[in-house]
Design a protein around this motif. Structure first.
Motif, PDB file in Angstrom:
ATOM      1  N   ALA A 174       0.817  -1.210   0.000  1.00 49.42           N
ATOM      2  CA  ALA A 174       0.000   0.000   0.000  1.00 49.42           C
ATOM      3  C   ALA A 174       0.853   1.264   0.000  1.00 49.42           C
ATOM      4  O   ALA A 174       0.579   2.224  -0.745  1.00 49.42           O
ATOM      5  CB  ALA A 174      -0.932  -0.012   1.216  1.00 49.42           C
ATOM      6  N   GLU A 178       1.406   4.366  -2.935  1.00 45.52           N
ATOM      7  CA  GLU A 178       1.142   5.773  -2.667  1.00 45.52           C
ATOM      8  C   GLU A 178       2.380   6.651  -2.748  1.00 45.52           C
ATOM      9  O   GLU A 178       2.300   7.819  -3.143  1.00 45.52           O
ATOM     10  CB  GLU A 178       0.511   5.936  -1.283  1.00 45.52           C
ATOM     11  CG  GLU A 178      -0.916   5.420  -1.203  1.00 45.52           C
ATOM     12  CD  GLU A 178      -1.664   5.985  -0.005  1.00 45.52           C
ATOM     13  OE1 GLU A 178      -1.316   7.100   0.454  1.00 45.52           O
ATOM     14  OE2 GLU A 178      -2.587   5.303   0.471  1.00 45.52           O
ATOM     15  N   TRP A 179       3.531   6.114  -2.348  1.00 42.75           N
ATOM     16  CA  TRP A 179       4.709   6.968  -2.207  1.00 42.75           C
ATOM     17  C   TRP A 179       5.659   6.934  -3.391  1.00 42.75           C
ATOM     18  O   TRP A 179       6.681   7.624  -3.388  1.00 42.75           O
ATOM     19  CB  TRP A 179       5.447   6.592  -0.921  1.00 42.75           C
ATOM     20  CG  TRP A 179       4.635   6.899   0.307  1.00 42.75           C
ATOM     21  CD1 TRP A 179       3.489   7.643   0.368  1.00 42.75           C
ATOM     22  CD2 TRP A 179       4.900   6.464   1.649  1.00 42.75           C
ATOM     23  NE1 TRP A 179       3.021   7.697   1.666  1.00 42.75           N
ATOM     24  CE2 TRP A 179       3.854   6.994   2.465  1.00 42.75           C
ATOM     25  CE3 TRP A 179       5.897   5.685   2.232  1.00 42.75           C
ATOM     26  CZ2 TRP A 179       3.801   6.758   3.839  1.00 42.75           C
ATOM     27  CZ3 TRP A 179       5.849   5.450   3.599  1.00 42.75           C
ATOM     28  CH2 TRP A 179       4.808   5.988   4.395  1.00 42.75           C
ATOM     29  N   ARG A 181       5.261   8.331  -6.118  1.00 47.92           N
ATOM     30  CA  ARG A 181       5.273   9.686  -6.694  1.00 47.92           C
ATOM     31  C   ARG A 181       6.368  10.552  -6.084  1.00 47.92           C
ATOM     32  O   ARG A 181       6.815  11.535  -6.687  1.00 47.92           O
ATOM     33  CB  ARG A 181       3.914  10.358  -6.496  1.00 47.92           C
ATOM     34  CG  ARG A 181       3.512  10.519  -5.046  1.00 47.92           C
ATOM     35  CD  ARG A 181       2.156  11.197  -4.896  1.00 47.92           C
ATOM     36  NE  ARG A 181       2.203  12.560  -5.376  1.00 47.92           N
ATOM     37  CZ  ARG A 181       1.191  13.426  -5.211  1.00 47.92           C
ATOM     38  NH1 ARG A 181       0.082  13.049  -4.599  1.00 47.92           N
ATOM     39  NH2 ARG A 181       1.291  14.655  -5.664  1.00 47.92           N
TER      40      ARG A 181
END
Length: 258
Positions: A174, A178-179, A181
């Motif tokens: 997860a 999300e990270w 980017r």
């Protein structure tokens, strides 16, 4: 590119939780030996100071920070100390954990919560603190969560630990999603059975004897068996790898057991 360049950690700042003993102590030595400035975080300062002396004696750079991963203020203070001494943490080894053993039917509420607070909740909040700072400094970075083969296949008497590690493996995916980017890679290592301070009593019991007999390699993990996976996930060697869990267990999960 030569292997020495691919796994080179010069210029990187690594923070290792649970660094005072066991796998964390080994991780700190390996990261420092390959060029990283290492921040050692754990509750036992005297053990950390001893480790600092060892690393500096080998030509490395290290800082001891007494820290409780279940206390967010303590975690923030550890990152502040790291930044003041070395700069932004660019490698996090989320290693702190506890592994009590016992039958699930008589497990007390407070022990269940203690395991989850240390192995899962703290892992998330420490990773979050690292990611916030990496994103703000625009450095990118690598987060390596230390999971377990018990996150894939359980053994009797390990219900809270196995559950926390299964959740950590999913959390790794997860956070990686999300990270990315922010150029932050999040991966995990799932060690098999390594004899450490927190599991010694269990592995030296009759249950431990049965586990080692079931392992295809007929042994527990030995010091150094995790070095390659650690350096791979912490370095540019895995620059396009995120959300992955590397299993290092002698084939134990393949044989159908945790």
């Amino acid at each position: 590119m030569r292997a020495a360049e691919l796994f080179d950690l010069n210029g990187q700042v690594a923070l290792v939780t649970g660094a005072s003993s066991g796998l964390g102590r080994r991780f700190a030595h390996v990261l420092a030996a390959n060029g990283a400035k290492v921040v050692l975080a754990a509750r036992r300062r005297e053990k950390l100071e001893e480790l600092v002396r060892e690393i500096e004696g080998e030509g490395g750079s290290a800082l001891a920070v007494a820290s409780d991963v279940t206390d967010k203020a303590s975690v923030a203070a550890a990152f502040d100390a790291a930044e003041a001494r070395f700069g932004t943490v660019t490698i996090l080894i989320n290693n702190a954990g506890i592994a009590p053993a016992g039958p699930a039917i008589s497990l007390q509420d407070d022990l269940w919560r203690q395991v989850m607070a240390t192995n899962l909740d703290a892992a998330f909040f420490v990773a979050q603190a690292a990611a916030e700072r990496m994103a703000k400094a625009e450095t990118g970075g690598a987060i390596v969560n230390i999971a377990s083969v018990l996150g894939f296949a359980v053994s009797k008497g390990t219900a809270p630990y196995a559950t926390s590690k299964a959740a950590l493996i999913h959390l790794t995916k997860a956070l990686a999603l999300e990270w990315a980017r922010y150029r932050i890679r999040v991966n995990a290592i799932a060690p098999g059975w390594f004899l450490t301070e927190i599991n010694r009593d269990f592995l030296e019991s009759t249950a431990g004897e049965a586990i080692v007999k079931h392992n295809p390699m007929r042994r527990f993990g030995e010091e150094g068996d995790l070095d390659g996976a650690l350096l791979y996930l912490a370095s540019r060697a895995s620059a396009y790898v995120s959300g992955t869990t590397v299993t290092v267990d002698g084939g134990q999960v393949l044989a159908g057991g945790g």
